[in-house]
Structure formats: structure tokens, C-alpha cells
Design a protein around this motif. Structure first.
Motif, mmCIF file in Angstrom:
data_model
loop_
_atom_site.group_PDB
_atom_site.id
_atom_site.type_symbol
_atom_site.label_atom_id
_atom_site.label_comp_id
_atom_site.label_asym_id
_atom_site.label_seq_id
_atom_site.Cartn_x
_atom_site.Cartn_y
_atom_site.Cartn_z
ATOM 1 N N MET A 1 34.592 49.796 47.714
ATOM 2 C CA MET A 1 34.034 51.137 47.661
ATOM 3 C C MET A 1 32.541 51.116 47.970
ATOM 4 O O MET A 1 31.906 50.054 47.958
ATOM 5 N N ALA A 2 31.971 52.272 48.235
ATOM 6 C CA ALA A 2 30.531 52.394 48.452
ATOM 7 C C ALA A 2 29.823 52.432 47.102
ATOM 8 O O ALA A 2 29.090 53.361 46.768
ATOM 9 N N TYR A 3 30.084 51.389 46.330
ATOM 10 C CA TYR A 3 29.496 51.186 45.014
ATOM 11 C C TYR A 3 28.623 49.932 45.068
ATOM 12 O O TYR A 3 28.663 49.178 46.048
ATOM 13 N N SER A 4 27.892 49.669 44.007
ATOM 14 C CA SER A 4 26.949 48.542 44.021
ATOM 15 C C SER A 4 27.503 47.267 43.404
ATOM 16 O O SER A 4 26.801 46.259 43.359
ATOM 17 N N GLU A 5 28.759 47.257 42.932
ATOM 18 C CA GLU A 5 29.290 46.070 42.265
ATOM 19 C C GLU A 5 29.341 44.844 43.180
ATOM 20 O O GLU A 5 28.972 43.737 42.775
ATOM 21 N N SER A 6 29.813 45.013 44.418
ATOM 22 C CA SER A 6 29.888 43.870 45.325
ATOM 23 C C SER A 6 28.504 43.345 45.671
ATOM 24 O O SER A 6 28.265 42.131 45.695
ATOM 25 N N LEU A 7 27.581 44.252 45.947
ATOM 26 C CA LEU A 7 26.215 43.856 46.273
ATOM 27 C C LEU A 7 25.586 43.110 45.106
ATOM 28 O O LEU A 7 24.970 42.050 45.282
#
Length: 381
Positions: free
Chosen positions: A157-163
Motif C-alpha cells: 500500500m501507499a503507506y510508510s511501513e515498507s519504507l
């Protein structure tokens, strides 16, 4: 003279070449593609848009708005509570703007690109840490298990968890290897991504303290320790100046969202309310989930993971479970706690390959189905 545990001394580096990490990256990509395929089929049946669910709902809308307009947007609820965009850290919106400018993509779509690249970087970082400590096979399985977590769809998703996980994993790897400038810079980046960046800062400091205890004295170590908190510190100070709240300005912004740290009391009352209602089964599931997380962390301690990982993971778990707001967010807030998957990955690596493949495959399919169901229902708050 005090003896330092061997687990806290830098282990031998097996190397970081893409060829060595290729099986882990392939496993991650396969699990994520399965999740996206199941989501596409589910959305076709439900009449919903997978692109919208992944890039234009919940927090992704806040990040896209910050990328487009900067900070300053607020929503005042009927209760008088203020939801401010200042609650969201700036690195993801900055990267969305960086990707959107030359490509013409919408900011939400740019966020998907950032998450896709960051997801691969996070998988590589998780592999690097696990490979360094337990070997290549355990590293591949750790990545596969992390990708197949029940809410693994958030990684796409366009969320910050992966980053955040990418920055955290590589910062921890740098700390484990004594690469202090790398660890400090990445910890600063993690601090610009999510509030839980404090966990990465603490881990780098612990690694530096242990290195000092072993007798290391270098300007790089001191510089890494100084660099680590600059990202989170700079943003918190900027918010304090902008809001007039001083050093506690960011905490005031979070309070407007109903977020705080109460030691888990509000979460316990939330679970109790489920148990005392028709949703008792959900309450039992929450208790089981919390116990599983605590059991896995206890395994990390018993298996003598390096203190760097224990400190990082412990803070991530504590902040996720003991926050006072948005109880539905807790599973995704635990996504960066990747050291929790290391004990089961090591156990699977010691068994038969067919068994490991069956376990990972079953978990990946379950994660894919649950992710599609979750995003077409309540989804991340």
C-alpha cells in the motif's frame, strides 16, 4: 573484566551481493504478487477498485495531500478533536513528490511505486540481518514469513511501513556490522518516516555502547550515534515551532488523534469490552494475538538475539501494544517488528524443505485472502 556475550560481537559478514539475496527477494515478490492477485479477483467480485484501496484510502490520502499541498490540513471532529496532517512524518510524501514530478503519476500512485521499491529493500534488509546471524536458508524463510504476515498487504500500500522497515533493517545491519555512519544516517531516515523511529535510534545507541564496552573508540561511532536521532528530533522540533507547542508540540498533535502511551490500559479495556459483547470471539482472537507476539519476543530473548535487535523489537512491540488509540491499527504497527519472525524461520530452516515450503505457502495464501477481505472491509484505520 566483564565478558561481553558473543551474540553482541560483530558476526562474520557472508556478503551482500544480489545473487545471494535473490531467493529471498524472489520469495518476497511471489508472496506479494499472490496477495495482489487475490485482491484483484476479490475486488472484481465486490465491484471495488484495488488501486483505490491500495493508494487512495485512509492514511495514504493524508500522505498524498501532504505531497501535493504541504502541511497545514486539519479536520475538526464533532467532538472538538483536531486531526492534523502534522501527525504524519515527511519522508514518504517527499519521496512521492520526487517520483511524481518526472513520471506524471498521481501522488497516490507514486506512493505505490515507493512502497514497491521499499518493500524489496526491506526484504533485502531482513534477509541481510537473518543471513548474518543464522545463515542463508533462515534468511530466505524470514523474508517469506515477514511477507506472509496476516496484514502483509500493507507492504503493497501507499503507506510508510515498507519504507520504515527498509530503513530500520539496514540501520540494524549497519549497527551489527559496526558501520556506524551508515547506521546513523539510516536511523535518521527512519526517524523522518514514523514516530517509532525512536526504536531504531535506541538500537544504534545500544550497539555503540556495547562497542565502546568492547574497547572500540572511533569518530565514526560517535558520529553515527549523533546522527541517529536527528531525523525524528528535527521534525518534532519543527512541529513544536509551527504549533507553538514547544518540545511537546508533536505529542499534542498526536493527542488530537487520540494517540498516546498508557501502558496498554486502553487496549485492555477495548479487549474486555469485546469479551463482554457479541464480539467475544474477536476478543479471544485479540488475546491470542497478543500472547503470540509476547511468546515470539520471549523466544527472541531465549535464543539470545543480539541486544541491538532485542531493543529495537521490544520498543516497536511496546509502542504498538501500549498505545491508547486506533486499536485496529495494531497489527500493521507490528509489521516493522521483523525480529519476531527469526525464531520460526530458524526452526523451519532446520527442518525438511518440503515442510518449510508447505508452511510458507499456506501462510501466504491465508495472508492473501485475509488481506483482500480486510481491505474490502474495515481495512487499516
Amino acid at each position: 573484566m566483564t565478558t561481553v556475550p558473543a551474540s553482541d560481537a560483530p558476526p562474520k559478514d557472508p556478503g551482500l551481493g544480489p545473487r545471494r539475496a535473490a531467493p529471498a527477494l524472489a520469495a518476497f515478490a511471489a508472496v506479494r504478487l499472490l496477495g495482489l492477485a487475490v485482491l484483484a479477483v476479490w475486488c472484481a467480485a465486490a465491484g471495488s477498485s484495488p488501486h483505490t484501496l491500495l493508494s487512495a484510502r485512509w492514511d495514504s490520502l493524508w500522505y498524498a495531500r501532504i505531497a501535493a499541498q504541504g502541511y497545514g490540513y486539519e479536520v475538526v471532529l464533532p467532538s472538538g478533536a483536531v486531526h492534523s496532517s502534522l501527525a504524519f512524518f515527511p519522508l514518504l510524501p517527499w519521496l512521492e513528490r520526487l517520483v511524481a514530478a518526472p513520471t506524471g503519476l498521481s501522488y497516490g500512485s507514486a506512493g505505490l511505486v515507493v512502497s514497491a521499491v521499499a518493500g524489496l529493500a526491506a526484504a533485502w534488509g531482513v534477509f541481510a540481518v537473518a543471513d548474518l546471524l543464522y545463515g542463508r536458508r533462515a534468511g530466505v524463510l524470514a523474508v517469506a514469513l515477514w511477507a506472509a504476515l496476516p496484514v502483509g498487504i500493507v507492504q503493497s500500500m501507499a503507506y510508510s511501513e515498507s519504507l520504515f522497515t527498509a530503513l530500520a533493517a539496514w540501520a540494524l545491519y549497519g549497527a551489527l556490522r559496526g558501520r556506524w555512519l551508515t547506521a546513523g544516517l539510516l536511523a535518521a531516515g527512519a526517524g523522518l518516516t514514523r514516530p517509532v523511529g525512536a526504536a531504531v535510534v535506541a538500537a544504534v545507541w545500544v550497539a555503540a555502547a556495547l562497542a565502546w564496552r568492547r574497547g572500540e573508540r572511533s569518530w565514526r561511532m560517535a558520529a553515527g550515534a549523533v546522527l541517529a536521532p536527528l531525523g525524528a528530533g528535527a521534525y518534532a522540533l519543527w512541529v513544536g515551532v509551527r504549533t507553538g507547542g514547544g518540545l511537546t508540540g508533536y505529542l499534542d498533535v498526536q493527542a488530537g488523534w487520540g494517540n498516546g502511551f498508557d501502558g496498554g490500559w486502553a487496549f485492555a479495556r477495548f479487549i474486555g469490552a469485546r469479551l463482554d459483547s457479541s464480539a467475544a470471539l474477536a476478543g479471544v482472537g485479540l488475546i491470542a494475538g497478543v500472547l503470540l507476539v509476547l511468546w515470539l519476543y520471549a523466544l527472541c530473548v531465549r535464543r539470545r538475539q543480539p541486544a541491538v535487535l532485542l531493543v529495537y523489537c521490544g520498543i516497536v512491540v511496546a509502542l504498538a501494544l501500549c498505545a491508547s488509540g486506533y486499536f485496529g491499527s495494531k497489527p500493521r504497527l507490528l509489521l516493522p517488528a521483523f525480529p519476531l519472525v527469526l525464531p520460526p524461520a530458524v526452526a523451519l530452516a532446520r527442518g525438511r524443505p518440503g515442510r518449510a515450503a508447505g508452511v510458507v505457502g499456506g501462510l501466504a495464501l491465508t495472508s492473501a485472502v485475509y488481506g483482500a477481505f480486510w481491505l474490502n472491509g474495515s481495512g487499516p484505520p
